[in-house]
Design a protein around this motif. Structure first.
Motif, short mmCIF file in Angstrom:
data_model
loop_
_atom_site.label_atom_id
_atom_site.label_comp_id
_atom_site.label_asym_id
_atom_site.label_seq_id
_atom_site.Cartn_x
_atom_site.Cartn_y
_atom_site.Cartn_z
N ALA A 159 0.82 -1.21 0.00
CA ALA A 159 0.00 0.00 0.00
C ALA A 159 0.85 1.25 0.00
O ALA A 159 0.56 2.23 -0.71
CB ALA A 159 -0.93 -0.01 1.21
N CYS A 160 1.92 1.24 0.77
CA CYS A 160 2.75 2.44 0.91
C CYS A 160 3.69 2.66 -0.28
O CYS A 160 4.31 3.72 -0.38
CB CYS A 160 3.56 2.37 2.20
SG CYS A 160 2.57 2.52 3.70
N ARG A 161 3.78 1.70 -1.18
CA ARG A 161 4.59 1.90 -2.39
C ARG A 161 3.95 2.93 -3.31
O ARG A 161 4.64 3.56 -4.11
CB ARG A 161 4.77 0.58 -3.15
CG ARG A 161 5.73 -0.39 -2.50
CD ARG A 161 5.95 -1.61 -3.41
NE ARG A 161 6.59 -1.23 -4.66
CZ ARG A 161 6.90 -2.08 -5.63
NH1 ARG A 161 6.59 -3.36 -5.50
NH2 ARG A 161 7.50 -1.67 -6.73
N ILE A 162 2.64 3.06 -3.23
CA ILE A 162 1.90 3.95 -4.12
C ILE A 162 1.34 5.09 -3.29
O ILE A 162 0.43 4.92 -2.50
CB ILE A 162 0.75 3.21 -4.83
CG1 ILE A 162 1.24 1.90 -5.45
CG2 ILE A 162 0.11 4.11 -5.88
CD1 ILE A 162 2.32 2.07 -6.49
N GLN A 163 1.91 6.29 -3.47
CA GLN A 163 1.51 7.42 -2.64
C GLN A 163 0.03 7.76 -2.79
O GLN A 163 -0.58 8.27 -1.86
CB GLN A 163 2.38 8.63 -2.97
CG GLN A 163 3.80 8.55 -2.45
CD GLN A 163 3.85 8.52 -0.93
OE1 GLN A 163 3.29 9.39 -0.27
NE2 GLN A 163 4.52 7.52 -0.37
N ASP A 164 -0.55 7.44 -3.94
CA ASP A 164 -1.96 7.75 -4.13
C ASP A 164 -2.86 6.91 -3.24
O ASP A 164 -4.01 7.30 -2.96
CB ASP A 164 -2.34 7.56 -5.60
CG ASP A 164 -1.67 8.58 -6.49
OD1 ASP A 164 -2.22 9.69 -6.65
OD2 ASP A 164 -0.58 8.30 -6.99
N ILE A 165 -2.40 5.75 -2.78
CA ILE A 165 -3.18 4.98 -1.82
C ILE A 165 -3.27 5.74 -0.51
O ILE A 165 -4.34 5.84 0.11
CB ILE A 165 -2.57 3.58 -1.62
CG1 ILE A 165 -2.75 2.75 -2.89
CG2 ILE A 165 -3.22 2.88 -0.42
CD1 ILE A 165 -2.20 1.35 -2.79
N LEU A 166 -2.15 6.32 -0.08
CA LEU A 166 -2.15 7.09 1.16
C LEU A 166 -2.91 8.41 0.98
O LEU A 166 -3.63 8.85 1.88
CB LEU A 166 -0.72 7.38 1.60
CG LEU A 166 0.17 6.17 1.88
CD1 LEU A 166 1.54 6.62 2.37
CD2 LEU A 166 -0.46 5.24 2.89
N ASN A 167 -2.74 9.04 -0.17
CA ASN A 167 -3.31 10.37 -0.38
C ASN A 167 -4.77 10.35 -0.80
O ASN A 167 -5.49 11.33 -0.59
CB ASN A 167 -2.50 11.13 -1.44
CG ASN A 167 -1.09 11.44 -0.98
OD1 ASN A 167 -0.83 11.55 0.21
ND2 ASN A 167 -0.18 11.55 -1.92
N THR A 168 -5.22 9.26 -1.42
CA THR A 168 -6.58 9.20 -1.96
C THR A 168 -7.40 8.07 -1.35
O THR A 168 -8.46 8.30 -0.75
CB THR A 168 -6.54 9.03 -3.49
OG1 THR A 168 -5.81 10.12 -4.07
CG2 THR A 168 -7.95 9.02 -4.06
N THR A 169 -6.92 6.84 -1.50
CA THR A 169 -7.71 5.68 -1.07
C THR A 169 -8.03 5.72 0.41
O THR A 169 -9.13 5.35 0.83
CB THR A 169 -6.96 4.38 -1.42
OG1 THR A 169 -6.52 4.42 -2.78
CG2 THR A 169 -7.84 3.17 -1.21
N MET A 170 -7.09 6.18 1.23
CA MET A 170 -7.32 6.19 2.67
C MET A 170 -8.38 7.19 3.10
O MET A 170 -8.85 7.15 4.24
CB MET A 170 -6.01 6.47 3.41
CG MET A 170 -5.23 5.21 3.71
SD MET A 170 -3.70 5.51 4.63
CE MET A 170 -4.28 6.49 6.01
N ARG A 171 -8.78 8.08 2.22
CA ARG A 171 -9.83 9.03 2.55
C ARG A 171 -11.22 8.38 2.53
O ARG A 171 -12.17 8.95 3.05
CB ARG A 171 -9.83 10.19 1.55
CG ARG A 171 -8.56 11.02 1.53
CD ARG A 171 -8.56 11.97 0.35
NE ARG A 171 -7.33 12.74 0.28
CZ ARG A 171 -7.24 14.04 0.57
NH1 ARG A 171 -8.31 14.71 0.94
NH2 ARG A 171 -6.08 14.67 0.49
N LEU A 172 -11.34 7.24 1.89
CA LEU A 172 -12.64 6.64 1.63
C LEU A 172 -13.15 5.83 2.82
O LEU A 172 -12.40 5.05 3.41
CB LEU A 172 -12.55 5.72 0.41
CG LEU A 172 -11.91 6.33 -0.85
CD1 LEU A 172 -11.89 5.31 -1.97
CD2 LEU A 172 -12.67 7.59 -1.27
N ASP A 173 -14.43 5.98 3.13
CA ASP A 173 -15.03 5.22 4.22
C ASP A 173 -15.03 3.72 3.92
O ASP A 173 -14.90 2.90 4.83
CB ASP A 173 -16.45 5.69 4.48
CG ASP A 173 -16.50 7.09 5.10
OD1 ASP A 173 -15.48 7.52 5.68
OD2 ASP A 173 -17.56 7.75 4.99
N VAL A 174 -15.17 3.36 2.65
CA VAL A 174 -15.28 1.93 2.31
C VAL A 174 -14.01 1.17 2.60
O VAL A 174 -14.04 -0.07 2.71
CB VAL A 174 -15.67 1.74 0.81
CG1 VAL A 174 -17.06 2.24 0.54
CG2 VAL A 174 -14.65 2.40 -0.11
#
Length: 298
Positions: A159-174
């Motif tokens: 997950a931490c290899r892709i910054q967009d997971i931290l910056n975008t995906t982690m914002r989602l309630d799902v």
């Protein structure tokens, strides 16, 4: 090398109002140190009888991260996230208290915040005191919490290899739904294995599609998650009283509170692959928070 930084013995809870008062541009650029004594007086200190709140293990971990990843700051996230989580052992309720992360960022390790997030100018205020997916340390702890598979922190590194997971995906309630998190990561693993360029763009498209579909599809009904073992989590937390510092060369073990059901992940992956196939991918734009100069996929 351990950096010569004096910090209080224990962590504390620092109100956001105190952060606002003492977070000037000098602190954000690393030119000035925050007024540690003043901020400590404004804080509610953690109980010294609980070893899990000691600052020394955290400080040593952050020093090692800065030494180890000098010149490749974004790569520090995948190394640090599981080790920070395994060092700061607590419940989700405790981790949801922004005042703990305020204290860590302003009193214990403002230099790390600047080192990791200064970019070409300054580290924004949100990196010191902000949402769980933005604040410098909270984002890493929650990344480890949301993407671990029981005691296995291996998915967190992905997950931490892709910054967009931290910056975008982690914002989602799902993403609180563990099979959803694991299904997303399975697709990310495929994209990485296929040497897909601009993986972050695919992650953003997938995250948006999964979140939108989740408003009408109940993922927890389609792909049920086993209830977490609260006793196992508490046992893992209690072990912190006699715990040696986490090892730097191998991944630590997280709480053995139950793995994600493989059948539930298998149920979601084909759906998510179809959502990604149909989702439009837009050109990369600047994040709503500061973009570090090396905040790319690593």
């Amino acid at each position: 090398m351990t950096r010569n930084v004096e910090v209080p013995k224990m962590l504390g809870l620092l109100p956001s109002s105190s952060v606002t008062k003492h977070l000037g541009r000098g602190v954000q650029t690393g030119v000035e140190r925050p007024p540690i004594a003043t901020l400590t007086k404004s804080s509610t200190m953690k109980d010294e009888s609980e070893s899990r709140w000691r600052t020394q293990p955290v400080r040593e971990l952050l020093d090692e991260a800065m030494n180890r990843f000098e010149g490749k700051r974004a790569a520090a996230d995948g190394w640090l996230a599981p080790r920070l989580h395994a060092t700061l052992r607590m419940t989700r309720s405790e981790a949801a208290n922004d005042e703990l992360w305020n204290f860590l960022a302003l009193v214990v390790a403002p230099d790390y915040v600047v080192w990791r997030h200064k970019g070409a100018s300054v580290a924004t205020p949100a990196r010191f005191s902000g949402a769980h997916y933005t604040q410098a340390f909270s984002r890493l702890w929650w990344a480890a919490e949301l993407f671990r598979d029981g005691s296995d922190y291996g998915p967190v590194e992905v997950a931490c290899r892709i910054q967009d997971i931290l910056n975008t995906t982690m914002r989602l309630d799902v993403i609180d739904h563990r099979p959803t998190a694991m299904a997303v990561l399975r697709i990310v693993r495929r994209l990485i294995a296929e040497d897909t360029s601009h993986v972050g763009d695919y992650v953003n498209a997938l995250s948006s599609a999964v979140n939108t579909a989740g408003s009408t599809l109940l993922y927890d009904v389609m792909a049920p998650d086993a209830p977490a073992d609260d006793e196992a989590l508490q046992s893992w937390i209690d072990e912190a009283e006699n715990m040696a510092p986490v090892l730097w060369g191998i991944l630590p073990d997280g709480p053995d509170d139950g793995e994600v059901r493989p059948d539930s992940v298998n149920e979601l992956v084909p759906l998510f692959e179809k959502l990604l196939e149909d989702a439009p991918r837009r050109a990369r734009s600047r994040h709503s928070v500061d973009s570090d100069s090396d905040d790319e996929s690593v």
